[in-house]
Design an enzyme around this catalytic site. Structure first.
Site, PDB file in Angstrom:
ATOM      1  CG  HIS A  55      -5.937 -29.499 -99.632  1.00 22.49           C
ATOM      2  ND1 HIS A  55      -4.930 -29.111-100.482  1.00 22.49           N
ATOM      3  CD2 HIS A  55      -7.095 -29.075-100.206  1.00 22.49           C
ATOM      4  CE1 HIS A  55      -5.452 -28.463-101.512  1.00 22.49           C
ATOM      5  NE2 HIS A  55      -6.760 -28.432-101.376  1.00 22.49           N
ATOM      6  CG  HIS A  57     -10.255 -29.640-101.895  1.00 24.65           C
ATOM      7  ND1 HIS A  57      -9.980 -28.306-101.714  1.00 24.65           N
ATOM      8  CD2 HIS A  57     -11.334 -29.915-101.116  1.00 24.65           C
ATOM      9  CE1 HIS A  57     -10.855 -27.790-100.862  1.00 24.65           C
ATOM     10  NE2 HIS A  57     -11.678 -28.738-100.480  1.00 24.65           N
ATOM     11  CG  ASP A  59      -8.260 -29.673-107.329  1.00 24.08           C
ATOM     12  OD1 ASP A  59      -8.638 -29.932-106.171  1.00 24.08           O
ATOM     13  OD2 ASP A  59      -7.962 -28.519-107.692  1.00 24.08           O
ATOM     14  CG  HIS A  60      -4.971 -30.633-104.263  1.00 25.95           C
ATOM     15  ND1 HIS A  60      -3.907 -29.766-104.209  1.00 25.95           N
ATOM     16  CD2 HIS A  60      -6.036 -29.889-104.646  1.00 25.95           C
ATOM     17  CE1 HIS A  60      -4.330 -28.545-104.535  1.00 25.95           C
ATOM     18  NE2 HIS A  60      -5.609 -28.598-104.800  1.00 25.95           N
ATOM     19  CG  HIS A 113      -8.065 -24.404 -99.211  1.00 28.64           C
ATOM     20  ND1 HIS A 113      -8.869 -23.718-100.083  1.00 28.64           N
ATOM     21  CD2 HIS A 113      -7.828 -25.623 -99.789  1.00 28.64           C
ATOM     22  CE1 HIS A 113      -9.119 -24.482-101.143  1.00 28.64           C
ATOM     23  NE2 HIS A 113      -8.497 -25.639-100.982  1.00 28.64           N
ATOM     24  CG  ASP A 132      -5.560 -25.472-103.393  1.00 23.43           C
ATOM     25  OD1 ASP A 132      -4.631 -25.395-104.217  1.00 23.43           O
ATOM     26  OD2 ASP A 132      -6.632 -26.067-103.625  1.00 23.43           O
ATOM     27  CG  HIS A 170      -5.113 -24.140-108.272  1.00 19.41           C
ATOM     28  ND1 HIS A 170      -5.836 -24.873-109.176  1.00 19.41           N
ATOM     29  CD2 HIS A 170      -5.366 -24.684-107.050  1.00 19.41           C
ATOM     30  CE1 HIS A 170      -6.507 -25.823-108.533  1.00 19.41           C
ATOM     31  NE2 HIS A 170      -6.238 -25.732-107.238  1.00 19.41           N
TER      32      HIS A 170
END
Ligand code: ZN
Length: 254
Positions: A55, A57, A59-60, A113, A132, A170
């Site tokens: 996805h 975000h 941090d991806h 999410h 996530d 995570h």
């Protein structure tokens, strides 16, 4: 065999490198940053073929452009999220198949999410890269979707074989487990798992992957049908979706 390397980065993120030793094709999943990936590639003598995002975000996808520029890899992500994935080459939808040498992954769309979330399921390798959407003893927060959407997405993952290893992005296991025990204190599987998790974390070791089977036994977001859990929440005889919705709400403020 598919080689799977877990690279811990930032506070609690994991990047995954997948390598097929026969074709020598290599993929990376959700690189927030590029350098740790480049370091492992160099140490192993591997060349990056694909970059898979679950996805949008940061941090991806934070490492997308640097990795593409330095390795020439092809970036694959949800078609729905084309506009939000830096450097995307190929957009995928539910049911699409991608290949890493002889290893095939099926794309499963799991919105909730975020609206454009996808996961990568390598059936023959018993491995699921779920971003996530699903965590060990937990699930993703609702940023763009509804509880019903995320519940529907999780049902698809719960239906996979129990031996499927889940590689989430995570290390949230300890906090998730504390919540799990708060809503189901008598669950022996969760109690036992939390002992193991405490030992692993004490030694700074990863608690990921788990398996679908372990999640069915311990993860409250897979256990909305459990009568003891419903009783603890005061939600007996409610629909699975309403129990799930209440669980997600309680976890947000746990
Ligand atoms: Zn996210």
């Amino acid at each position: 065999m598919l080689d799977i390397i877990q690279i811990p980065i930032l506070t609690d993120n994991y990047i995954y490198l997948l390598h097929d030793p026969i074709s020598r094709e290599t993929a990376v999943v959700d690189p927030a940053i590029a350098q740790p990936v480049l370091d492992v590639l160099e140490a192993k003598g591997w060349q990056l073929t694909y970059l898979l995002n679950t996805h949008h975000h940061w941090d991806h996808v934070g490492g997308n452009l640097e990795l593409k520029q330095k390795t020439g890899c092809q970036i694959i992500a949800a078609q729905e999220d084309r506009a939000r994935i830096p450097g995307i080459d190929t957009g995928v939808i539910d049911g699409d198949i991608i290949s890493l040498g002889q290893h095939q992954a099926r794309i499963i769309e799991t919105p909730g999410h975020t609206s454009g979330h996808v996961v990568y399921y390598f059936a023959k390798d018993d491995a699921l890269f779920c971003g996530d959407t699903l965590f060990v003893m937990g699930c993703g927060r609702l940023f763009e979707g509804t509880a019903e959407q995320l519940w529907t997405s999780l049902q698809k993952l719960k239906a996979l074989p129990p031996s499927t290893r889940i590689y989430c992005t995570h290390e949230y296991t300890q906090a998730n487990g504390q919540f799990a025990l708060s809503v189901e204190p008598d669950n022996k599987h969760t109690q036992q798992k939390m002992h193991e998790v405490a030992q692993l974390r004490l030694n700074n070791k990863s608690t990921v992957p788990s398996t679908i089977g372990e999640e069915i036994a311990t993860n409250p977001f897979f256990r909305e049908g459990s009568s003891s859990l419903q009783k603890n929440l005061g939600l007996e005889n409610q629909s699975p979706v309403s129990v799930f919705t209440e669980l997600r709400k309680r976890k947000d403020s746990f």
